[in-house]
Design an enzyme around this catalytic site. Sequence first.
Site, PDB file in Angstrom:
ATOM      1  N   GLU A   1       0.814  63.430 -33.295  1.00 19.15           N
ATOM      2  CA  GLU A   1       1.189  62.029 -33.142  1.00 19.15           C
ATOM      3  C   GLU A   1       2.180  61.648 -34.237  1.00 19.15           C
ATOM      4  O   GLU A   1       2.552  60.495 -34.375  1.00 19.15           O
ATOM      5  CB  GLU A   1      -0.043  61.111 -33.152  1.00 19.15           C
TER       6      GLU A   1
ATOM      7  N   CYS B   1      -5.168  62.052 -31.314  1.00 20.43           N
ATOM      8  CA  CYS B   1      -5.723  63.212 -32.010  1.00 20.43           C
ATOM      9  C   CYS B   1      -6.058  64.385 -31.094  1.00 20.43           C
ATOM     10  O   CYS B   1      -6.582  65.387 -31.569  1.00 20.43           O
ATOM     11  CB  CYS B   1      -6.981  62.815 -32.772  1.00 20.43           C
TER      12      CYS B   1
ATOM     13  N   HIS C   1     -14.272  66.633 -33.056  1.00 19.33           N
ATOM     14  CA  HIS C   1     -13.198  65.908 -33.733  1.00 19.33           C
ATOM     15  C   HIS C   1     -13.794  65.153 -34.918  1.00 19.33           C
ATOM     16  O   HIS C   1     -14.949  64.730 -34.875  1.00 19.33           O
ATOM     17  CB  HIS C   1     -12.494  64.941 -32.772  1.00 19.33           C
TER      18      HIS C   1
ATOM     19  N   SER D   1      -7.644  59.080 -29.278  1.00 21.35           N
ATOM     20  CA  SER D   1      -7.738  57.672 -28.911  1.00 21.35           C
ATOM     21  C   SER D   1      -6.845  57.365 -27.726  1.00 21.35           C
ATOM     22  O   SER D   1      -5.830  58.013 -27.513  1.00 21.35           O
ATOM     23  CB  SER D   1      -7.315  56.801 -30.095  1.00 21.35           C
TER      24      SER D   1
END
Lengths: 141, 377
Positions: free
Chosen positions: B109, B141, B263, B325
């Site tokens: 990102e 992510c 994660h 997200s």
Amino acid sequence: MGVPRFWREQPHRYRLEGTRCTNCDRVYFPPRWVCPVCRRESVGKMERHKMDGTGTVVASTVVHDPAPGFEDQVPYAVAIIELDEGCRLTTQVSDVADPHDVVPGMRVKSAFRRIQSDGASGVIYYGTKFVPLVEQGSTPS
Amino acid sequence: MIAPPDRENGAPSPFGAPPRHEGHPPHLRPVGIVSYGFYVPRYRIRTETIAQVWGHDGPQTAANLNVRQKSVPGPDEDVATISVEATRQAIDRVGFDPRRVGAIYVGSESHPYAVKPTGTILAAAIGAGPELTAADFEFACKAGTAAMQTAMGLVRSSMVDTALVVAADTSQGAPRNALEYSASAGGAAFLIGSEDIIASLNHTVSFTTDTPDFWRREGQKYPSHGERFTGRPAFFRHVKACAERMMAAMESTPDDYQHAVFHQPNGKFPVNIAKQLGFTMDQIQTGLLAPKIGNTYSAAAPLGLAAVLDIAAPGDRVFVTGYGSGAGSDAFDITVTDAIVDYRKKKSRTVEEHLAKTVDLDYSTYAKYRGKIILGD
Ligand SMILES: [Zn+2]
């Protein structure tokens, strides 16, 4: 530096690619296409040779008056490195807590880093710098 | 395949059946990790150092997040440089000919350019191509795990010989924002192929919804997050649903795995979700890196997997679930093969060794390196 020149120099800037004279086995970085020892005998006998990327500092200095684009990194270490293949090059040494830690005899290895950029909107120039060689490459038994 | 109990409308799963399960096409090639590499910048800033600047309670913040310090990229580092360093380790370790790489996917990102792929810089730096396909992936992510799934498909279907997948980030949190304590930098690279596999990628499933838990608009330096949205309806819902679907597809339970990696937006969430799903601390310990390096975003679960591959034994089964997200979760069921024994004889640094060599920064140097100081020109 112009974008076209940088692009042409990518192999040696990105990959530490030099040349090797197949007549006498000497290695050159930056690349030479005629061997200064064998001269005419080396014509057409020079091959691309990728440097291993490990070397030793032979001389160093700490820069306080930076080149444009390096203001955020002051003070930083610039050193002459002798590659294990025997060639020497001048480079920035990154990733040190104190640039004065970069002293002759220190072992270093090449790292791919940002070198410069043409402002906030221009091209980013990548290339090779050197960092302390600390990981000797062991694995758990 | 057994549909998980909460599958809406009782519709059939859109994912293919895993190998050796009913309905798996027999002509597909095996697929797995041929080699891996990783890179985390050397600089660190401690949670207490950040807390001191903003008048927060340092020890309390570190305990709440289970993050003691985070990695910080140097002024000459970005996603491209991190990707190259991680990939070089993967390639050099097995002496892989980069010209065999048919696809390069970099998930991040924080790509250095808004327009111009990171993958082409990476290809040039390792001497791959020009006969290859490349693209950059974005999905907060989980860009790296999404890239991994694409690579699996290309290799399994014989469209490419070997694919290179890199997950890397140099993420930023706005100063004083809660994210500033965790947003960090790192990367992991995987050569995905069908021969000389050290870890077999058995199966993958995903769970994806439109959830506004975290975002960054074009041109904005720092991301925003929907405060109450980040926990339960976002990370926990997606990771749990995805993990449950994976275990349903594989007809497995947490006991079937020696290692699990989730994660890690901080050091707390992965521990909580592991407990909820029935995994133990023993299973997640090796891959839990957030306490030492913060949230490396796309690289978080992939770096955890690299740490597991450093120590896993032949036959060990690894459960990996990433989260991004926006929102989605990708799960992988992995089995370490006998080839890991010979692979490990080709010496290379381990994640543990790599993370041990650090240079601590004070807040002002960190702020300068991360471009948080506004210059007057
Ligand atoms: Zn010669």
